[in-house]
Design a protein around this motif. Structure first.
Motif, PDB file in Angstrom:
ATOM      1  N   ARG A 154      31.058 -21.863  -3.322  1.00  0.00           N
ATOM      2  CA  ARG A 154      32.025 -20.770  -3.129  1.00  0.00           C
ATOM      3  C   ARG A 154      33.121 -21.175  -2.137  1.00  0.00           C
ATOM      4  O   ARG A 154      33.481 -20.414  -1.245  1.00  0.00           O
ATOM      5  CB  ARG A 154      31.308 -19.498  -2.681  1.00  0.00           C
ATOM      6  CG  ARG A 154      30.361 -18.941  -3.751  1.00  0.00           C
ATOM      7  CD  ARG A 154      29.703 -17.635  -3.322  1.00  0.00           C
ATOM      8  NE  ARG A 154      28.871 -17.104  -4.401  1.00  0.00           N
ATOM      9  CZ  ARG A 154      28.123 -16.003  -4.305  1.00  0.00           C
ATOM     10  NH1 ARG A 154      28.121 -15.312  -3.167  1.00  0.00           N
ATOM     11  NH2 ARG A 154      27.397 -15.595  -5.319  1.00  0.00           N
ATOM     12  N   ASP A 155      33.595 -22.399  -2.314  1.00  0.00           N
ATOM     13  CA  ASP A 155      34.715 -22.944  -1.541  1.00  0.00           C
ATOM     14  C   ASP A 155      34.413 -23.136  -0.060  1.00  0.00           C
ATOM     15  O   ASP A 155      35.325 -23.318   0.744  1.00  0.00           O
ATOM     16  CB  ASP A 155      35.967 -22.058  -1.684  1.00  0.00           C
ATOM     17  CG  ASP A 155      36.477 -21.994  -3.112  1.00  0.00           C
ATOM     18  OD1 ASP A 155      36.406 -23.032  -3.796  1.00  0.00           O
ATOM     19  OD2 ASP A 155      36.923 -20.916  -3.538  1.00  0.00           O
ATOM     20  N   ASP A 156      33.150 -23.118   0.322  1.00  0.00           N
ATOM     21  CA  ASP A 156      32.760 -23.381   1.709  1.00  0.00           C
ATOM     22  C   ASP A 156      31.776 -24.543   1.752  1.00  0.00           C
ATOM     23  O   ASP A 156      31.089 -24.851   0.764  1.00  0.00           O
ATOM     24  CB  ASP A 156      32.104 -22.152   2.341  1.00  0.00           C
ATOM     25  CG  ASP A 156      33.122 -21.131   2.808  1.00  0.00           C
ATOM     26  OD1 ASP A 156      34.162 -21.541   3.349  1.00  0.00           O
ATOM     27  OD2 ASP A 156      32.867 -19.917   2.638  1.00  0.00           O
ATOM     28  N   ASP A 157      31.689 -25.181   2.915  1.00  0.00           N
ATOM     29  CA  ASP A 157      30.714 -26.245   3.129  1.00  0.00           C
ATOM     30  C   ASP A 157      29.411 -25.642   3.639  1.00  0.00           C
ATOM     31  O   ASP A 157      29.417 -24.824   4.569  1.00  0.00           O
ATOM     32  CB  ASP A 157      31.243 -27.252   4.150  1.00  0.00           C
ATOM     33  CG  ASP A 157      32.248 -28.216   3.548  1.00  0.00           C
ATOM     34  OD1 ASP A 157      32.808 -27.898   2.477  1.00  0.00           O
ATOM     35  OD2 ASP A 157      32.484 -29.273   4.146  1.00  0.00           O
ATOM     36  N   TRP A 158      28.322 -26.088   3.048  1.00  0.00           N
ATOM     37  CA  TRP A 158      27.004 -25.589   3.418  1.00  0.00           C
ATOM     38  C   TRP A 158      26.060 -26.765   3.673  1.00  0.00           C
ATOM     39  O   TRP A 158      26.079 -27.758   2.942  1.00  0.00           O
ATOM     40  CB  TRP A 158      26.418 -24.712   2.311  1.00  0.00           C
ATOM     41  CG  TRP A 158      27.204 -23.449   2.064  1.00  0.00           C
ATOM     42  CD1 TRP A 158      28.410 -23.348   1.431  1.00  0.00           C
ATOM     43  CD2 TRP A 158      26.832 -22.127   2.444  1.00  0.00           C
ATOM     44  NE1 TRP A 158      28.830 -22.038   1.401  1.00  0.00           N
ATOM     45  CE2 TRP A 158      27.874 -21.263   2.006  1.00  0.00           C
ATOM     46  CE3 TRP A 158      25.737 -21.578   3.107  1.00  0.00           C
ATOM     47  CZ2 TRP A 158      27.832 -19.883   2.215  1.00  0.00           C
ATOM     48  CZ3 TRP A 158      25.695 -20.201   3.310  1.00  0.00           C
ATOM     49  CH2 TRP A 158      26.739 -19.374   2.877  1.00  0.00           C
ATOM     50  N   VAL A 174      29.214 -28.055  -1.474  1.00  0.00           N
ATOM     51  CA  VAL A 174      30.321 -27.102  -1.530  1.00  0.00           C
ATOM     52  C   VAL A 174      29.896 -25.964  -2.445  1.00  0.00           C
ATOM     53  O   VAL A 174      29.576 -26.186  -3.616  1.00  0.00           O
ATOM     54  CB  VAL A 174      31.610 -27.762  -2.053  1.00  0.00           C
ATOM     55  CG1 VAL A 174      32.729 -26.719  -2.154  1.00  0.00           C
ATOM     56  CG2 VAL A 174      32.032 -28.916  -1.162  1.00  0.00           C
ATOM     57  N   ARG A 205      25.621 -21.959   6.101  1.00  0.00           N
ATOM     58  CA  ARG A 205      27.059 -22.178   6.180  1.00  0.00           C
ATOM     59  C   ARG A 205      27.390 -23.031   7.409  1.00  0.00           C
ATOM     60  O   ARG A 205      26.876 -22.799   8.501  1.00  0.00           O
ATOM     61  CB  ARG A 205      27.803 -20.846   6.266  1.00  0.00           C
ATOM     62  CG  ARG A 205      29.328 -21.014   6.150  1.00  0.00           C
ATOM     63  CD  ARG A 205      30.040 -19.732   6.541  1.00  0.00           C
ATOM     64  NE  ARG A 205      29.750 -18.646   5.625  1.00  0.00           N
ATOM     65  CZ  ARG A 205      30.450 -18.397   4.505  1.00  0.00           C
ATOM     66  NH1 ARG A 205      31.463 -19.181   4.187  1.00  0.00           N
ATOM     67  NH2 ARG A 205      30.126 -17.379   3.746  1.00  0.00           N
ATOM     68  N   ASP A 206      28.239 -24.027   7.230  1.00  0.00           N
ATOM     69  CA  ASP A 206      28.622 -24.918   8.324  1.00  0.00           C
ATOM     70  C   ASP A 206      29.544 -24.172   9.281  1.00  0.00           C
ATOM     71  O   ASP A 206      30.730 -23.991   8.995  1.00  0.00           O
ATOM     72  CB  ASP A 206      29.305 -26.175   7.774  1.00  0.00           C
ATOM     73  CG  ASP A 206      29.495 -27.248   8.827  1.00  0.00           C
ATOM     74  OD1 ASP A 206      29.604 -26.902  10.013  1.00  0.00           O
ATOM     75  OD2 ASP A 206      29.562 -28.443   8.462  1.00  0.00           O
ATOM     76  N   SER A 252      29.422 -32.303  -0.428  1.00  0.00           N
ATOM     77  CA  SER A 252      30.629 -32.135   0.389  1.00  0.00           C
ATOM     78  C   SER A 252      31.077 -33.420   1.075  1.00  0.00           C
ATOM     79  O   SER A 252      32.216 -33.501   1.551  1.00  0.00           O
ATOM     80  CB  SER A 252      30.376 -31.074   1.460  1.00  0.00           C
ATOM     81  OG  SER A 252      29.379 -31.511   2.373  1.00  0.00           O
ATOM     82  N   LEU A 267      33.126 -25.540  11.022  1.00  0.00           N
ATOM     83  CA  LEU A 267      34.426 -25.601  10.355  1.00  0.00           C
ATOM     84  C   LEU A 267      35.275 -24.379  10.714  1.00  0.00           C
ATOM     85  O   LEU A 267      34.730 -23.300  10.982  1.00  0.00           O
ATOM     86  CB  LEU A 267      34.222 -25.687   8.847  1.00  0.00           C
ATOM     87  CG  LEU A 267      33.473 -26.938   8.361  1.00  0.00           C
ATOM     88  CD1 LEU A 267      33.233 -26.874   6.863  1.00  0.00           C
ATOM     89  CD2 LEU A 267      34.242 -28.202   8.715  1.00  0.00           C
ATOM     90  N   PRO A 268      36.604 -24.506  10.763  1.00  0.00           N
ATOM     91  CA  PRO A 268      37.357 -25.676  10.299  1.00  0.00           C
ATOM     92  C   PRO A 268      37.606 -26.751  11.344  1.00  0.00           C
ATOM     93  O   PRO A 268      37.900 -27.886  10.995  1.00  0.00           O
ATOM     94  CB  PRO A 268      38.696 -25.066   9.868  1.00  0.00           C
ATOM     95  CG  PRO A 268      38.871 -23.904  10.799  1.00  0.00           C
ATOM     96  CD  PRO A 268      37.496 -23.351  11.024  1.00  0.00           C
TER      97      PRO A 268
END
Length: 262
Positions: free
Chosen positions: A30-34, A28, A90-91, A13, A94-95
Motif C-alpha cells: 500500500r505504497d509504504d515500506d514495511w 512494499v 510499518r517502518d 523494498s 521513514l521518510p
C-alpha cells in the motif's frame, strides 16, 4: 475480526533490518515500506516447543495491547508471506528519521560519571539504578519530555504481556534530518505471550492454579541501588485465570518493589 492480508505478491523494498529473532524482510505494501517478521525455527531449543515460534502473532498482539492502553506503538498487521503467517510492521523511521537505541545513547556517556554500578558507557548494562541515572544524564534524553514515563510504561506492560526480551537495543529515539530528537514508538514485542510454548503448554499453565499467583503479573526486576529487592511484584488485576509469573524483565533479574517507582 482480525484481518489476515496477502503479502505474497508484494515487492521487496530493498531495506534490510537487524536483530536475532528470526527472518526479516522489507516489503512494499500500500505504497509504504514495511518490516515483515517471520516465525523463527525452534530446532535448537530443548524441551516441548513448537516447530516454529508464534512471534508474529505475539508481535501483533503485544503491540495492540500497548495501543489499547494509549501508549504510542508501531503499526502492525498480520499477513501471509511464503506460506507462513507473518507480522508486518510499518517502518516508522521513514521518510527521514534514524532510530537511535538507548544502548547507543548510553555509549555516549563518560565513564567518569559518578554513581554508576557499572561503567556509565556500558550500553548493555542492566542495573536498573544505572538505567535510571543514564536517562537523566544523557542530554538528548533530558531534552525530550516523557522518557522516564515511557520507560516505566514499558516496564509494567512488558511484565503484563510477559515480553521477556525488552533490552537496551529495542527502545530509543528518532533523529530526523534536522538533528531533532523525539521518542520512538514502542516496537519489538515479538517475545510476548509465551511465543515458544506449545498451545497445550499454555493451556496447562493457565489452568494450573498452583503454577502462578492469581491477581498479579509476576516479577520484573531488580538490582536497585546496589541491593536486591525481593518484595511482592507490581499488582495490576486478574484477567481470566491469571497471567503467569514473569521472571526476568528482558535482561534484568529479581523483582520490582512498587514503592521504588517514581
Amino acid at each position: 475480526m482480525i484481518n489476515i492480508h496477502d503479502f505474497e505478491a508484494c515487492e521487496e523494498s530493498g531495506r534490510f533490518y537487524g536483530g536475532n529473532a528470526g527472518r526479516k524482510i522489507g516489503l512494499v505494501w500500500r505504497d509504504d515500506d514495511w518490516l515483515v517478521k517471520f516465525p523463527g525455527p525452534t530446532g535448537k531449543l530443548h524441551g516441548g516447543v513448537p516447530s516454529y515460534t508464534t512471534a508474529p502473532l505475539s508481535e501483533w498482539l503485544g503491540s495492540h495491547v500497548y495501543g489499547m492502553l494509549g501508549i504510542p506503538v508501531h503499526e502492525t498487521v498480520l499477513g501471509i508471506r511464503d506460506g507462513r503467517v507473518v507480522c508486518a510492521c510499518r517502518d516508522f523511521t521513514l521518510p527521514d528519521s534514524t532510530l537511535v537505541s538507548f544502548h547507543d545513547l548510553r555509549n555516549s556517556l563518560s565513564d567518569d560519571e559518578p554513581g554508576f554500578t557499572e561503567d556509565a558507557s556500558t550500553g548493555s548494562g542492566v542495573v536498573l539504578a544505572d538505567v535510571r541515572s543514564a536517562i537523566h544524564r544523557i542530554p538528548v534524553l533530558r531534552a525530550i519530555d516523557g522518557v522516564s514515563d515511557r520507560f516505566w510504561d514499558m516496564f509494567v506492560v512488558d511484565a503484563f504481556i510477559r515480553n521477556i526480551d525488552r533490552n537496551n537495543t529495542n527502545w530509543g529515539v528518532l533523529r530526523d534530518s534536522r538533528r531533532r530528537f523525539s521518542l520512538a514508538p514502542v516496537y519489538d514485542n515479538g517475545n510476548s505471550f509465551d511465543d515458544k510454548r506449545t498451545e497445550s503448554g499454555i493451556v496447562r499453565r493457565l489452568t494450573d492454579s498452583g503454577s502462578h499467583p492469581s491477581g498479579c503479573v509476576g516479577c520484573a526486576l531488580l538490582l536497585c541501588d546496589g541491593q536486591w529487592h525481593a518484595h511482592r511484584p507490581v499488582e495490576i488485576h486478574r484477567i481470566g485465570t491469571g497471567c503467569g509469573v514473569h521472571k526476568g524483565f528482558g535482561p534484568f533479574h529479581g523483582t520490582v518493589r512498587s514503592d521504588v517507582l517514581p
